[in-house]
Design a protein around this motif. Structure first.
Motif, short mmCIF file in Angstrom:
data_model
loop_
_atom_site.label_atom_id
_atom_site.label_comp_id
_atom_site.label_asym_id
_atom_site.label_seq_id
_atom_site.Cartn_x
_atom_site.Cartn_y
_atom_site.Cartn_z
N ARG A 1 0.57 -1.28 0.10
CA ARG A 1 0.12 0.00 -0.02
C ARG A 1 1.00 1.06 -0.03
NH1 ARG A 1 -5.28 1.71 0.62
NH2 ARG A 1 -5.23 -0.29 -0.74
N ILE A 2 1.89 1.23 0.77
CA ILE A 2 2.88 2.32 0.73
C ILE A 2 3.46 2.52 -0.81
CG2 ILE A 2 5.33 3.30 1.33
CD1 ILE A 2 2.90 3.29 3.57
N GLY A 3 3.56 1.53 -1.51
CA GLY A 3 4.06 1.60 -3.00
C GLY A 3 2.64 2.35 -3.79
N ASP A 4 1.90 1.80 -3.54
CA ASP A 4 0.51 2.48 -3.97
C ASP A 4 0.38 4.10 -4.13
OD1 ASP A 4 -0.36 0.21 -4.91
OD2 ASP A 4 -2.08 -0.10 -3.50
N LEU A 5 0.83 4.72 -2.69
CA LEU A 5 0.99 5.88 -2.18
C LEU A 5 2.04 6.62 -2.70
CD1 LEU A 5 -0.36 5.44 1.32
CD2 LEU A 5 -1.64 6.26 -0.80
N ALA A 6 3.31 6.11 -2.71
CA ALA A 6 4.48 7.07 -3.15
C ALA A 6 4.87 6.62 -4.46
CB ALA A 6 5.70 6.29 -2.13
N GLY A 7 4.29 5.66 -5.16
CA GLY A 7 4.50 5.23 -6.55
C GLY A 7 5.17 3.96 -6.49
N ARG A 8 4.64 2.96 -7.47
CA ARG A 8 5.18 1.54 -7.49
C ARG A 8 6.70 1.59 -7.96
NH1 ARG A 8 -0.53 0.40 -9.81
NH2 ARG A 8 -1.86 0.43 -7.79
N LYS A 9 6.84 2.33 -8.86
CA LYS A 9 8.04 2.33 -9.53
C LYS A 9 9.24 2.70 -8.45
CE LYS A 9 11.00 4.81 -13.25
NZ LYS A 9 11.00 5.78 -14.37
N LYS A 10 8.89 4.17 -7.88
CA LYS A 10 9.93 4.43 -6.66
C LYS A 10 10.36 3.21 -5.73
CE LYS A 10 8.65 9.34 -7.25
NZ LYS A 10 8.19 10.40 -6.46
N MET A 11 9.12 2.49 -5.34
CA MET A 11 9.19 1.62 -4.23
C MET A 11 9.87 0.42 -4.76
SD MET A 11 8.38 0.43 -1.05
CE MET A 11 7.06 1.43 -0.54
N PHE A 12 9.58 0.00 -6.10
CA PHE A 12 10.30 -1.08 -6.46
C PHE A 12 11.82 -0.85 -6.74
CE2 PHE A 12 11.99 -3.21 -10.62
CZ PHE A 12 12.00 -4.30 -10.01
N ILE A 13 12.17 0.24 -7.31
CA ILE A 13 13.90 0.58 -7.45
C ILE A 13 14.51 0.82 -6.27
CG2 ILE A 13 15.40 2.44 -8.27
CD1 ILE A 13 13.26 2.88 -10.57
N GLY A 14 13.74 1.37 -5.26
CA GLY A 14 14.36 1.67 -3.96
C GLY A 14 14.59 0.44 -3.02
N SER A 15 13.47 -0.78 -3.32
CA SER A 15 13.77 -1.76 -2.22
C SER A 15 14.58 -2.70 -3.07
CB SER A 15 12.26 -2.45 -2.43
OG SER A 15 11.73 -2.80 -3.80
N ILE A 16 14.68 -2.70 -4.32
CA ILE A 16 15.81 -3.61 -5.00
C ILE A 16 17.12 -2.97 -4.58
CG2 ILE A 16 17.14 -3.99 -7.16
CD1 ILE A 16 14.49 -5.54 -6.57
N ALA A 17 17.49 -1.65 -4.64
CA ALA A 17 18.69 -1.02 -3.78
C ALA A 17 18.98 -1.38 -2.43
CB ALA A 17 18.71 0.47 -4.07
N LEU A 18 17.94 -1.43 -1.68
CA LEU A 18 18.09 -1.95 -0.27
C LEU A 18 18.42 -3.34 -0.20
CD1 LEU A 18 17.55 -1.44 2.83
CD2 LEU A 18 15.20 -1.91 2.39
N LEU A 19 17.78 -4.27 -1.13
CA LEU A 19 18.09 -5.63 -1.41
C LEU A 19 19.67 -5.68 -1.66
CD1 LEU A 19 17.31 -8.51 -1.15
CD2 LEU A 19 16.94 -8.36 -3.60
N GLY A 20 20.24 -4.96 -2.52
CA GLY A 20 21.59 -5.13 -2.84
C GLY A 20 22.59 -4.70 -1.78
N LEU A 21 22.18 -3.46 -1.11
CA LEU A 21 23.19 -3.11 -0.07
C LEU A 21 23.06 -4.08 1.20
CD1 LEU A 21 24.69 -0.59 1.47
CD2 LEU A 21 22.37 0.33 2.11
N SER A 22 21.72 -4.62 1.69
CA SER A 22 21.84 -5.59 2.63
C SER A 22 22.50 -6.83 2.42
CB SER A 22 20.32 -5.75 2.94
OG SER A 22 19.45 -6.24 1.87
N SER A 23 22.55 -7.16 1.06
CA SER A 23 23.12 -8.48 0.80
C SER A 23 24.84 -8.28 0.85
CB SER A 23 22.98 -8.68 -0.95
OG SER A 23 21.61 -9.05 -0.84
N LEU A 24 25.26 -7.19 0.48
CA LEU A 24 26.71 -6.75 0.73
C LEU A 24 27.01 -6.81 2.17
CD1 LEU A 24 29.32 -5.66 -0.80
CD2 LEU A 24 28.57 -3.28 -0.20
N VAL A 25 26.25 -6.33 2.92
CA VAL A 25 26.48 -6.05 4.43
C VAL A 25 26.39 -7.64 5.00
CG1 VAL A 25 25.77 -5.41 6.71
CG2 VAL A 25 25.55 -3.64 4.76
#
Length: 488
Positions: free
Chosen positions: A86-110
């Motif tokens: 639902r946050i993605g619906d409000l903020a924009g699904r594209k923004k949520m998708f790209i931001g979450s994939i970036a978080l996944l990459g960063l957390s995987s590195l950590v």
């Protein structure tokens, strides 16, 4: 006129350019980006399973703490899906998708660089949050990019095949990386993939959000998230310590209470997180029940067969993982076959026929023995055929649960579908683990494990058969059946 017929009529009156009949170059790139991301997310559910003992020795995890490497990821991935969708619906699904994939990459590195249990667990929580955000956002972008009909069915079919194949690939990849390089590469492998998606996605994916942005239903969001977290925690504790464990009973009881409170809240708030009129649609409600059962059964079957291959037949983790490549091949075949079945028949066909095929193939595994040759001669074809049936159900569920809905409700529909998927993946293993534990009464000999696994496989097959019955009874089209018809 039914909701599904109205949606179909509206689709037929769209301008031809708004309804492409084939994949354009841009749609192919969009599909590739979304599929690569979804495949990576599916791999993460299982890639660490065979590496857990090695990680425990390397970082000094206690035996009781080792389970939290998997549980920390599963809890957050399942518990926050609906809220972050639902946050993605409000903020924009594209923004949520790209931001979450970036978080996944960063957390995987950590996670790959972690030197203490605390850092590794924090990275797994972040990976789970990234998965909870990226999965519904990615599915929403896919369903809104492809018009309802053959193109969307084909896209969802390939997406479902890759997601299921990703789960089995994770088991193979995790074993290979751990044996040949280091468990750390099970984290590092996400980093270049996430970077590629973050670089390409902004240029090819269009932003998607509802025309009218609803207010966030905070009480509903808090209760559903807390309820899912508590319920999934209770299930994982039941799998580890039995259904009478105090932690299991507390988690399950609290989860049920919070989820009941959530439904009461949704009936009274002006802008609910999950409008009950949407949840009341037959295709949404029963489609998600079937999806939940499909993911509960097939992912837990991988767990059961892992026990059987390693503890009864004596396979190494890598050899056991490679064996599941046959199951992965079956899911790919099923994912490619499902859109054709839907186009030529109805949405009910892949749900019922797929569940019956999966139930029969799973039931055959009850006859697995304790010698390698005859057992593999049964296991390999049965898992291949079962994979085809399971993927027919999964694609049928995805199409059914997101059909006949406007773009404004696609975020909710895909959020519910993602939640069913991730809760199902999380629930399956502890449920089947509890069956094995109860059957073996604590014995760990090869014969005891063999007996416990075959009893759990019989329960698994019964659940799949239940899915076939539920689909036939509650999703039967009203009136004359039509080819490819959405059920609403």
């Amino acid at each position: 006129m039914s909701t599904a017929q109205a949606a179909q009529a509206a689709t037929l009156h769209q301008a031809p350019e708004a309804r492409p009949q084939h994949l354009t170059r841009r749609l192919k790139v969009v599909l590739a980006v979304l599929l690569v991301a979804q495949f990576m997310l599916a791999v993460d559910f299982s890639i660490l399973n065979v590496a857990l003992p090695t990680i425990g020795r390397g970082l000094g995890f206690s035996l009781s703490g080792l389970q939290w490497i998997a549980t920390a990821f599963a809890l957050t991935a399942a518990g926050f899906t609906l809220f972050l969708g639902r946050i993605g619906d409000l903020a924009g699904r594209k923004k949520m998708f790209i931001g979450s994939i970036a978080l996944l990459g960063l957390s995987s590195l950590v996670g790959g660089l972690a030197t203490t249990p605390g850092v590794l667990l924090a990275a797994r929580v972040a990976q789970g949050l990234a998965t909870a955000a990226a999965t519904p956002a990615g599915l929403s972008l896919l369903t809104t990019a492809f018009p309802e009909g053959p193109l969307r069915q084909k896209a969802l079919g390939v997406n479902g095949a890759l997601m299921s194949a990703g789960f089995t690939t994770g088991a193979i990849l995790g074993g290979a990386l751990t044996d040949l390089l280091s468990w750390r590469w099970a984290f590092f492998i996400n980093v270049p993939v996430a970077l590629a998606v973050v670089v390409v996605a902004p240029a090819v994916i269009k932003e998607s959000r509802p025309t009218e942005r609803p207010r966030l239903d905070l009480p509903g969001a808090l209760t559903v998230t807390g309820g899912l977290l508590a319920f999934v925690y209770g299930l994982t504790q039941a799998g580890d310590h039995g259904w009478t464990s105090g932690h299991a009973l507390l988690g399950l009881g609290l989860g049920v209470a919070l989820l009941a409170a959530f439904f009461l809240i949704e009936r009274t708030v002006a802008q609910p997180l999950v409008p009950l009129r949407t949840l009341g649609r037959r295709n949404v409600a029963w489609g998600n029940v079937l999806g939940l059962l499909a993911f509960v059964t097939e992912t837990s079957l991988v767990y059961l067969l892992t026990l059987y291959l390693q503890d009864t037949l004596g396979f190494s983790p890598l050899a056991a993982g490679v064996t599941f490549g046959v199951l992965g091949g079956g899911t790919v075949v099923g994912g490619l076959l499902a859109p054709r079945v839907i186009a030529k028949t109805t949405l009910l066909t892949p749900l019922v026929a797929g569940a019956l095929i999966q139930a029969a193939a799973t039931a055959a595994l009850v006859f697995l023995g304790t010698t390698t040759g005859p057992s593999l001669a049964l296991l390999l074809p049965a898992t291949f055929i079962g994979g085809i049936g399971n993927m027919l159900v999964i694609v049928g569920f995805m199409v059914t649960a997101t059909s006949g809905l406007p773009d404004a409700e696609q975020g909710l529909a895909t959020g519910l579908a993602s939640m069913s998927q991730q809760v199902g993946i999380t629930m399956g293993t502890p449920i089947m683990s509890a069956v094995v534990t109860a059957t073996t009464a604590g014995a760990v000999t090869p014969s005891a494990i063999h007996h416990g696994v075959t009893v759990a496989i019989a329960v698994n097959a019964a659940l799949v058969l239940l899915a076939a019955v539920l689909a036939a009874v509650f999703l039967r089209p009203r009136g004359t059946a039509r080819r490819g018809r959405a059920l609403a």
